[in-house]
Write a protein that holds these residues in place. Structure first.
Motif, mmCIF file in Angstrom:
data_model
loop_
_atom_site.group_PDB
_atom_site.id
_atom_site.type_symbol
_atom_site.label_atom_id
_atom_site.label_comp_id
_atom_site.label_asym_id
_atom_site.label_seq_id
_atom_site.Cartn_x
_atom_site.Cartn_y
_atom_site.Cartn_z
ATOM 1 N N GLN A 406 0.850 -1.198 0.000
ATOM 2 C CA GLN A 406 0.000 0.000 0.000
ATOM 3 C C GLN A 406 0.880 1.241 0.000
ATOM 4 O OE1 GLN A 406 -2.974 0.143 3.103
ATOM 5 N NE2 GLN A 406 -2.919 2.375 3.193
ATOM 6 N N THR A 407 0.499 2.280 -0.755
ATOM 7 C CA THR A 407 1.263 3.518 -0.803
ATOM 8 C C THR A 407 1.001 4.340 0.452
ATOM 9 O OG1 THR A 407 1.148 3.568 -3.217
ATOM 10 C CG2 THR A 407 1.745 5.611 -2.108
ATOM 11 N N LEU A 408 2.082 4.717 1.143
ATOM 12 C CA LEU A 408 1.992 5.514 2.361
ATOM 13 C C LEU A 408 2.553 6.907 2.085
ATOM 14 C CD1 LEU A 408 3.236 2.892 4.975
ATOM 15 C CD2 LEU A 408 0.905 3.375 4.240
ATOM 16 N N PHE A 409 1.866 7.917 2.597
ATOM 17 C CA PHE A 409 2.259 9.306 2.388
ATOM 18 C C PHE A 409 2.702 9.895 3.731
ATOM 19 C CE2 PHE A 409 -0.965 8.105 -0.681
ATOM 20 C CZ PHE A 409 -0.367 8.464 -1.885
ATOM 21 N N VAL A 410 3.939 10.392 3.780
ATOM 22 C CA VAL A 410 4.556 10.824 5.031
ATOM 23 C C VAL A 410 4.923 12.303 4.930
ATOM 24 C CG1 VAL A 410 6.348 10.327 6.730
ATOM 25 C CG2 VAL A 410 5.537 8.503 5.220
ATOM 26 N N GLN A 411 4.659 13.022 6.021
ATOM 27 C CA GLN A 411 4.999 14.443 6.066
ATOM 28 C C GLN A 411 5.704 14.775 7.372
ATOM 29 O OE1 GLN A 411 2.342 17.794 4.702
ATOM 30 N NE2 GLN A 411 2.151 18.156 6.896
ATOM 31 N N VAL A 412 6.865 15.431 7.267
ATOM 32 C CA VAL A 412 7.562 15.976 8.418
ATOM 33 C C VAL A 412 7.266 17.471 8.468
ATOM 34 C CG1 VAL A 412 9.787 16.346 9.540
ATOM 35 C CG2 VAL A 412 9.378 14.249 8.241
ATOM 36 N N PHE A 466 7.305 12.726 1.492
ATOM 37 C CA PHE A 466 7.705 11.628 0.622
ATOM 38 C C PHE A 466 6.653 10.531 0.707
ATOM 39 C CE2 PHE A 466 9.361 10.397 4.709
ATOM 40 C CZ PHE A 466 9.334 9.009 4.747
ATOM 41 N N GLN A 467 6.740 9.587 -0.219
ATOM 42 C CA GLN A 467 5.839 8.437 -0.226
ATOM 43 C C GLN A 467 6.636 7.176 -0.526
ATOM 44 O OE1 GLN A 467 3.384 9.717 -3.702
ATOM 45 N NE2 GLN A 467 3.958 7.739 -4.619
ATOM 46 N N PHE A 468 6.108 6.026 -0.087
ATOM 47 C CA PHE A 468 6.716 4.734 -0.393
ATOM 48 C C PHE A 468 5.648 3.669 -0.218
ATOM 49 C CE2 PHE A 468 6.946 5.011 4.131
ATOM 50 C CZ PHE A 468 6.886 3.713 4.602
ATOM 51 N N ASN A 469 5.953 2.460 -0.672
ATOM 52 C CA ASN A 469 5.015 1.342 -0.558
ATOM 53 C C ASN A 469 5.347 0.508 0.675
ATOM 54 O OD1 ASN A 469 3.987 2.315 -2.919
ATOM 55 N ND2 ASN A 469 4.523 0.542 -4.170
ATOM 56 N N ALA A 470 4.296 0.127 1.409
ATOM 57 C CA ALA A 470 4.473 -0.607 2.659
ATOM 58 C C ALA A 470 5.149 -1.955 2.413
ATOM 59 C CB ALA A 470 3.122 -0.803 3.339
ATOM 60 N N PHE A 471 5.986 -2.356 3.347
ATOM 61 C CA PHE A 471 6.706 -3.628 3.272
ATOM 62 C C PHE A 471 6.775 -4.204 4.675
ATOM 63 C CE2 PHE A 471 9.724 -0.211 3.921
ATOM 64 C CZ PHE A 471 10.449 -0.666 5.004
ATOM 65 N N LYS A 472 7.310 -5.394 4.800
ATOM 66 C CA LYS A 472 7.530 -5.995 6.112
ATOM 67 C C LYS A 472 8.947 -6.549 6.174
ATOM 68 C CE LYS A 472 5.533 -10.528 4.938
ATOM 69 N NZ LYS A 472 4.494 -11.526 5.303
ATOM 70 N N PHE A 473 9.484 -6.612 7.375
ATOM 71 C CA PHE A 473 10.808 -7.178 7.583
ATOM 72 C C PHE A 473 10.695 -8.693 7.685
ATOM 73 C CE2 PHE A 473 11.572 -2.857 9.062
ATOM 74 C CZ PHE A 473 12.823 -2.600 8.518
ATOM 75 N N LEU A 474 11.580 -9.390 7.001
ATOM 76 C CA LEU A 474 11.576 -10.845 7.054
ATOM 77 C C LEU A 474 11.971 -11.331 8.440
ATOM 78 C CD1 LEU A 474 13.332 -11.623 3.654
ATOM 79 C CD2 LEU A 474 10.885 -11.756 4.142
#
Length: 593
Positions: A406-412, A466-474
């Motif tokens: 899922q695309t996540l949108f982040v703002q500082v 910035f934006q990025f796609n959600a991931f998980k750590f193995l």
């Protein structure tokens, strides 16, 4: 809980059912309670099976274990899986000063209770239920960062929702502590607050020291020892009432004998002790800023919160630095037109923003005697997730559940009244733990994107986006936390680091920036991966629960293969030796008697 279940729970009192399964015949039950009275030297294990696409939340809302036992000899261990060989989510023992709550990320959850040999009374109340992470309760928890504010339980003053677990994180500025007042708490009455309760913690997480666990109809007040506090609402599936309404204020925590100054990116805060004013025969009514309409807040101290762009504050640019200055004057009605017996006192407050620091300076003029005070400050920044690339609606849920990819949108955000500052994202990284121990994954480094799905938006004033796609750590049960290091520059300086953009190999001095600040957000959890049964999603805490496990990397695989090969070689040699030995021996039939 409903009456029938409570009667069922009471029937369990005095019994200890070891190695009992809560699955099997009870697989369809969405919630269940256990009241266990345990004996010495027990080793009991329970396993909970969840329905498909559901998570398990288990709450130990009341437990009484051997107070003299160590956590090693007597404890409750919670595992993510169908046995005690699964990953450890965490442990509970008599030394815990919080209400333990755990959530599964696999199909099952197992908990094991071990007691020592001491003959003492032991009682454990356990409540678990299944829930869908993607179904959120509106206004259930969030972050509160103002110096004062208010919040309520969801639906207040109507009945609170069932099976709710809401967490509010309150964070005020350094040097303050928090006073929390509940105007009303109307929850189910229980002597031990096992069913519905509000828990208040003295710190930034649900693992901080417990200030109180309350229920019924009460109006308590709590006070933190630091600048953070955590509030939890937990409810079961029946008997919903009004919930609660609360407000909080900030109290200056430090011992101020005279005066102090704190500079931030949007204001100057001046604290003056009342005893200091009384020594000059003044009080708070005699204080006046450059703009006399700006009045102080009076509590245990006198506090001026002076905006950098108001109340008569004077801004001056000097080379690469900017200074903000104001004056607090202590005035009194003269006894005559000729003489006075009161000292003339002026407090000149000055904040100077340099290249890589924020320096605070205060002058106190007292009959031509100048006293200096120096301190350090920082820019106020925060980070939040947003629903879309319009960055209009911030997401307040904590934790926030997302789908894989899922695309996540982040703002500082930089909180300042100075319009001539910009925010540059220098480094942003992700971790499975809130302390950003291994594993670490870079999204942005030195202003350059390091993830193929990451996109950095152009400079936009007080916002870095910035934006990025959600991931998980193995091989990780933890949540995903984000941390960004930002630079704050003057927008008129076109040679500043902020305007350099991506610099993969930066020189030691590549022009100026005004401040370096950190912002952290998390946790972010994955919703259940419906395409793969048994795959785990992300797990929370603002402060992670349980033991972290290192990933199974290539070195571990190579070691395993070498070990297996050695076993095969040893087995082959042993077999040959055995065959050869048998060939060398002759067998003789024993004579019968």
């Amino acid at each position: 809980m409903g009456c029938g279940d409570r009667q069922w729970a009471r029937r369990l009192a005095g019994k200890s059912r070891c190695s009992a399964s809560l699955g099997g015949a009870n697989l369809g039950e969405a919630h269940k309670a256990l009241i266990l009275q345990l004996n010495p030297s027990e080793n009991c294990t329970w396993t909970i099976d969840r329905p498909e696409n559901k998570s398990i939340r288990i709450i130990f809302s009341h437990f009484q274990l051997d107070p003299d036992a160590s956590c090693e000899t007597e404890h409750i261990a919670v595992f993510d899986g169908a046995s005690t060989r699964g990953p450890l989510l965490g442990t509970v023992c008599s030394k815990n000063d919080y209400v333990p709550v755990f959530e599964s990320s696999s199909n099952t959850l197992t908990f094991q209770i071990i007691t020592d040999s001491a003959s003492v009374q032991r009682t454990v109340f356990i409540f678990y239920y299944f829930f869908s992470p993607e179904i959120r309760i509106p206004d259930c928890g969030g972050y509160l960062g103002a110096l004062q504010g208010s919040f309520t339980s969801p639906n207040y003053p109507k009945a609170h929702p069932t099976l709710a677990y809401c967490v509010w994180y309150i964070q005020v500025e350094k040097g303050y502590k928090i006073k929390l007042d509940f105007k009303e708490i109307f929850l189910e009455i229980d002597d031990h607050c096992r069913f519905d309760f509000v828990a208040v913690y003295d710190g930034p997480s649900t693992r901080s020291g417990l200030l109180g666990q309350v229920c019924g109809r009460v109006t308590p007040t709590f006070e933190s020892s630091s600048d953070s506090m955590t509030v939890v609402l937990s409810t079961d599936y029946a008997n919903s009432y009004r919930g609660f309404s609360a407000s909080y204020t900030s109290i200056y925590a430090e011992n101020v004998n005279t005066t102090s100054l704190t500079c931030s990116s949007d204001k100057m805060r001046v604290i003056i002790s009342k005893s200091y004013l009384e020594s000059f025969k003044y009080n708070e009514n005699n204080l006046q800023l450059n703009d006399p309409t700006c009045r102080p807040i009076v509590s245990n101290v006198v506090e001026f919160s002076i905006p950098l762009d108001g109340c008569g504050t004077i801004k001056k640019a000097e080379g690469h630095s900017i200074t903000y200055t104001n004056v607090i004057t202590l005035t009194a009605s003269p006894t005559s037109e000729v003489i006075t017996r009161q000292k003339h006192l002026q407090i000149i407050v000055k904040c100077e923003m340099e290249h890589n620091s924020t320096v605070e300076l205060m002058y106190i003029t007292e009959d031509d005697i100048i006293q200096n005070q120096n301190a350090l400050g920082k820019y106020n920044t925060s980070m939040a997730l947003f629903e879309s690339n319009l960055f209009e609606k911030p997401i307040h849920e904590a934790p926030y559940y997302v789908d894989l990819n899922q695309t996540l949108f982040v703002q500082v955000s930089l909180h300042t009244s100075d319009p001539n500052l910009v925010v540059f994202l220098e480094t942003c990284r992700a971790s499975a733990t809130s302390d950003f121990a291994s594993p670490i994954y870079d999204l942005i480094r030195s202003g350059c994107t390091k993830d193929e799905t990451c996109k950095v938006y152009p400079l936009a004033g007080h916002y870095g986006r910035f934006q990025f796609n959600a991931f998980k750590f193995l091989r990780s049960l933890g949540s995903v936390y984000l941390q960004c290091k930002v630079l704050i520059c003057d927008s008129s300086d076109h040679q500043s680091r902020c305007n350099q953009g991506c610099v993969s190999r930066r020189k030691r001095d590549i022009s100026s920036y005004k401040w370096k600040a950190d912002s952290v957000i998390g946790p972010i959890r994955l919703k259940r991966d419906r395409s793969a049964s048994g795959e785990s999603g992300f797990q929370h805490q603002v402060h992670p629960e349980g033991t972290q496990h290192q990933p199974f990397n290539g070195l571990h695989l190579f070691s395993f293969m070498v070990l297996a090969l050695n076993v095969v070689i040893v087995a082959t040699i042993t077999r040959r030796h055995f065959v050869n030995a048998r060939a060398e021996y002759r067998y003789q039939k024993l004579q019968g008697y």
